[in-house]
Enzyme design. Sequence first.
Site, short mmCIF file in Angstrom:
data_model
loop_
_atom_site.label_atom_id
_atom_site.label_comp_id
_atom_site.label_asym_id
_atom_site.label_seq_id
_atom_site.Cartn_x
_atom_site.Cartn_y
_atom_site.Cartn_z
N LYS A 43 49.97 -22.17 -9.54
CA LYS A 43 49.47 -22.87 -10.78
C LYS A 43 50.31 -24.36 -10.72
O LYS A 43 49.79 -25.42 -10.86
CB LYS A 43 49.94 -22.38 -11.91
CG LYS A 43 49.10 -21.08 -12.51
CD LYS A 43 49.75 -20.80 -13.74
CE LYS A 43 49.16 -19.17 -14.28
NZ LYS A 43 49.61 -18.68 -15.43
N GLY A 81 49.10 -9.52 -20.69
CA GLY A 81 47.73 -9.99 -20.68
C GLY A 81 46.81 -8.99 -20.14
O GLY A 81 45.92 -8.66 -20.68
N ARG A 82 47.35 -8.21 -19.07
CA ARG A 82 46.61 -7.27 -18.22
C ARG A 82 46.60 -6.00 -19.28
O ARG A 82 45.61 -4.85 -18.97
CB ARG A 82 46.94 -6.79 -16.90
CG ARG A 82 48.30 -6.80 -16.71
CD ARG A 82 48.82 -6.66 -15.21
NE ARG A 82 50.19 -6.53 -15.14
CZ ARG A 82 51.29 -7.71 -15.43
NH1 ARG A 82 50.84 -8.69 -15.85
NH2 ARG A 82 52.42 -7.20 -15.23
N LYS A 117 46.10 -15.50 -24.19
CA LYS A 117 47.24 -15.03 -24.74
C LYS A 117 48.12 -16.57 -24.77
O LYS A 117 48.47 -16.87 -26.20
CB LYS A 117 47.79 -14.23 -23.95
CG LYS A 117 49.21 -13.76 -24.27
CD LYS A 117 49.72 -12.75 -23.50
CE LYS A 117 51.28 -12.49 -23.77
NZ LYS A 117 52.11 -11.56 -22.81
N HIS A 167 26.92 3.10 1.58
CA HIS A 167 25.85 2.22 2.63
C HIS A 167 26.74 1.05 2.95
O HIS A 167 26.04 0.09 3.35
CB HIS A 167 24.59 2.14 1.96
CG HIS A 167 23.88 3.44 1.54
ND1 HIS A 167 23.20 4.02 2.43
CD2 HIS A 167 24.05 4.16 0.63
CE1 HIS A 167 23.06 5.32 1.71
NE2 HIS A 167 23.25 5.30 0.64
N GLU A 192 48.99 -6.74 -10.01
CA GLU A 192 49.75 -7.86 -10.83
C GLU A 192 50.98 -6.92 -11.67
O GLU A 192 51.96 -7.80 -11.70
CB GLU A 192 48.93 -8.49 -11.87
CG GLU A 192 49.40 -9.73 -12.42
CD GLU A 192 48.77 -10.48 -13.26
OE1 GLU A 192 48.51 -10.27 -14.41
OE2 GLU A 192 48.11 -11.73 -12.72
N GLU A 221 42.33 -22.69 -16.51
CA GLU A 221 40.67 -22.73 -16.32
C GLU A 221 40.08 -22.29 -17.83
O GLU A 221 39.22 -22.84 -17.92
CB GLU A 221 40.83 -21.12 -15.64
CG GLU A 221 41.06 -21.41 -14.09
CD GLU A 221 42.67 -20.95 -13.85
OE1 GLU A 221 43.22 -21.19 -14.66
OE2 GLU A 221 42.69 -20.62 -12.45
#
Length: 511
Positions: free
Chosen positions: A480, A254-255, A197, A371, A340, A203
Amino acid sequence: MRCDKTAAWCQLQQHAERFAGFDLRTAFAQDDARAQALSQSAPHVFADLSKNHTDVATEALLMELARQTGLASHRDAMFRGEAINHTEDRAVMHWLLRQPEGSLQGDLAEPLALVHGTLAPMLAYAEEVRADAQITDVVNIGIGGSDLGPQMAVLALQDFVLPGKRFHFVSNVDGHELAAVLKGLRAENTLFLIASKTFTTIETMTNARSALAWFQVQGGSDVARHFAALTTNVAAAAEFGITTTFGFWDWVGGRYSMWSAIGLPVAIAIGAQGFKDLLAGAHAMDQHFQAAPLEENVPVRLGLLDVWYRNFLNYTSRSIAPYHSALRRVPAYLQQLEMESNGKRVDRNGQALPYGTSPVLWGEPGTNGQHAYFQMLHQGTDIVPLEFIAVKKPTHSLKDHHELLLANVIAQAQALMQGKSDAGGHKHFTGNRPSTFLLLDELTPTSLGALIALQEHRVFVSGSVWGINSFDQWGVELGKVLAKNIHARIVSGDGSGLDASTAALLQRVRS
Ligand code: F6P
């Protein structure tokens, strides 16, 4: 009014005290209509809330809480395009991305035209890539909302994915991830989608630079053909050297962005019509959220249950168990969506809250979880509400599997509730453990769109009642900034001014 100052909050507190002896088995025995009263159909999703620690009286009080905190008017403000993300002075309009063309008048007509003016070329490009036999590998480079949504959806819809194309998702700054993907690729057969965005995320920029360098070292030169950017920051993408760009807008969080250009890998995977179906499923859920009475509104009922659990019964986590292996990234996707959005400790005015907000979300697909950690859900000391997601019809034809899968998911919900008496020893199950059951008829682009929009809106509901801003994410910023500082120190070795623990770690990783 803030939720804890309302009369309904106070009534819910008293109700919770009286509720202490609530038992699901007794509740069902005393009320023949319980299963029906606490179930609800929404578009493409059936929700059974009846195995939860709630009842009709509790829901009625929660509805009062919703009214007294102005949930409906807050929801309507979002759908009017008001800047409800006030700390960033932005509207919250991911829902507009799935609104049919030309369906809105007034102030929203123009942004809607922009949405469709961007969607059409993006889908045309997706079809071009699908028809381009030379491109066999699509690599999405992005993180957070620019990774989790498209990755989750491409996996979930694997039965609809065009044969002959492979999809890779690289998010981590850890070079092991990109290196492992690059190993299996050839430059002339690869399309890199740089999804960000902001087009500043460290990253993504680091991975994008390395991908470009790799592409050039491999002899690739046609960047316009092999790289596309999905971003609101078209200028930064151009500066990076990418000219094929699909944009979106700052009013898409963003999400909440898998419906925008960030969904391009999904559109390439399932085609333009498939992507439109995904949008249509989400739009159907938007309409349900907007129009259904609060009492029959699935996102409202789920979001209010989340508030009841977090603030009145003190359940601090929710486990997600999709009983469909293609939904295996749904828990990770929902973690970002919920935590978030609602992991906030201050109200909309910046005042510290005296009550809890986002629960911890976690989970794995069933039956695998059975399990591994289900032991704790059945016999542990903490109550963890579990959310099952099941799909009626399989898309494979293997004998027995799906019946066994469905038998297991129903049996787990039953076992959690019923328990088993064994004189209080190691084999004793207390039962009365809560769960929600979401059921889709089939897993298709349409039903996936509806399921995800349902989750978006239930997060809106609890965030709205809590009086927080669910649409900012200042909590990710400090790390950050500090990482930038530590990065310089890792290079230089300068540990001066650091706390003793951090300085020692710095020295250790450099030695
Ligand atoms: O660091 C958190 C975050 O800002 C998320 O909210 C977002 O989804 C992610 O980073 C990626 O951001 P971008 O799409 O701008 O690269």
